[in-house]
Scaffold this motif. Structure first.
Motif, short mmCIF file in Angstrom:
data_model
loop_
_atom_site.label_atom_id
_atom_site.label_comp_id
_atom_site.label_asym_id
_atom_site.label_seq_id
_atom_site.Cartn_x
_atom_site.Cartn_y
_atom_site.Cartn_z
N MET A 1 16.28 -19.38 65.33
CA MET A 1 16.04 -20.78 65.07
C MET A 1 14.69 -21.15 65.66
O MET A 1 14.38 -20.84 66.79
N GLY A 2 13.87 -21.81 64.87
CA GLY A 2 12.54 -22.20 65.31
C GLY A 2 12.55 -23.50 66.09
O GLY A 2 13.55 -24.21 66.17
N ILE A 3 11.42 -23.79 66.68
CA ILE A 3 11.30 -25.05 67.40
C ILE A 3 11.17 -26.17 66.38
O ILE A 3 10.61 -25.99 65.30
N SER A 4 11.68 -27.33 66.74
CA SER A 4 11.63 -28.49 65.85
C SER A 4 10.26 -29.16 65.96
O SER A 4 9.46 -28.84 66.85
N ASP A 5 10.02 -30.10 65.07
CA ASP A 5 8.75 -30.84 65.11
C ASP A 5 8.59 -31.58 66.43
O ASP A 5 7.50 -31.60 67.01
N LEU A 167 10.25 -18.65 66.83
CA LEU A 167 10.16 -19.95 67.48
C LEU A 167 9.36 -20.96 66.67
O LEU A 167 9.43 -22.15 66.92
N THR A 168 8.59 -20.48 65.69
CA THR A 168 7.87 -21.40 64.82
C THR A 168 8.60 -21.59 63.50
O THR A 168 8.05 -22.17 62.58
N GLY A 169 9.84 -21.10 63.42
CA GLY A 169 10.69 -21.46 62.29
C GLY A 169 11.19 -20.36 61.39
O GLY A 169 11.90 -20.62 60.43
N HIS A 170 10.85 -19.10 61.64
CA HIS A 170 11.25 -18.01 60.75
C HIS A 170 11.88 -16.88 61.57
O HIS A 170 11.15 -16.08 62.16
N ALA A 171 13.20 -16.79 61.57
CA ALA A 171 13.91 -15.83 62.42
C ALA A 171 14.17 -14.49 61.76
O ALA A 171 14.56 -13.54 62.43
N THR A 172 13.94 -14.36 60.48
CA THR A 172 14.32 -13.14 59.76
C THR A 172 13.68 -11.89 60.34
O THR A 172 14.34 -10.89 60.56
N ALA A 173 12.38 -11.91 60.56
CA ALA A 173 11.68 -10.72 61.06
C ALA A 173 12.20 -10.30 62.43
O ALA A 173 12.45 -9.12 62.68
N SER A 174 12.37 -11.27 63.32
CA SER A 174 12.87 -10.98 64.66
C SER A 174 14.26 -10.36 64.61
O SER A 174 14.54 -9.36 65.27
N ASN A 175 15.13 -10.95 63.81
CA ASN A 175 16.50 -10.44 63.70
C ASN A 175 16.54 -9.05 63.09
O ASN A 175 17.24 -8.16 63.58
N ARG A 176 15.77 -8.83 62.03
CA ARG A 176 15.77 -7.52 61.37
C ARG A 176 15.18 -6.45 62.28
O ARG A 176 15.71 -5.34 62.39
#
Length: 190
Positions: A1-5, A167-176
């Protein structure tokens, strides 16, 4: 989950507030909401000062003081660079033998190139030789993957790049990357 605005805004306020003080910390006098800072603290993006540090900051001791951690600084830098698009890439020669092969999707390679583009401005720079490994990567069109041969330390740098991406909104790469290669940043949950 990325950081919010709002978390991104708070990170920016903390960074800018730190620069305006002689001691490098923001305090309750900065106008920044304490609960927002505590949310960043839970993510490891800020740290708070203990009483001994707070006692000497102002004529009167302050109730709280915070500053960015290296990850907080780098998340801001990464988010700004990511919005500007990836730096250009080049394909290179065969990777050196004796390193672990890592296969990255094009979007993951883009995030890694952004991370490398920020080298020298990040508080925790990429591992030595990672830029060379990326430059020498081969694109395998049949698999739609970039093949890199990297060291153990470089794998941890890749995991950190994907952590910043997460942390900037895209968790796919980290999780994979954690699932397929067993490397996650930070190594332990905070």
């Amino acid at each position: 989950m990325g950081i919010s605005d709002w978390q991104h805004t708070t990170l920016t306020q903390v960074r800018d507030g730190q620069a305006g003080t002689g001691h490098g910390w923001v305090t309750e006098k900065s106008g920044i909401n304490r609960e927002s800072v505590e949310a960043l603290l839970r993510l490891g993006l800020c740290e708070t000062a203990d009483y001994a540090v707070r006692a000497v900051m102002e004529p009167q001791p302050v109730e709280w003081a915070a500053r960015l951690t290296p990850d907080g600084h780098d998340v801001l830098l990464f988010a700004t660079a990511r919005r500007g698009g990836p730096p250009p890439h080049r394909t290179g020669s065969e990777p050196a033998p004796g390193r672990r092969e890592v296969l990255l999707r094009p979007s993951e390679m883009t995030a890694l190139r952004v991370f490398l583009h920020l080298a020298g401005r990040l508080r925790l720079d990429p591992a030595p030789g990672l830029a060379d490994a990326v430059r020498d990567a081969r694109f395998q069109s049949a698999e739609n993957r970039w093949a890199l041969h990297v060291t153990h330390a470089q794998m941890h740098s890749i995991a950190r790049a994907f952590h910043l991406e997460r942390l900037t909104g895209h968790a796919t790469a980290s999780n994979r990357f954690a699932r397929e290669y067993g490397v996650r940043y930070p190594p332990e949950e905070r």
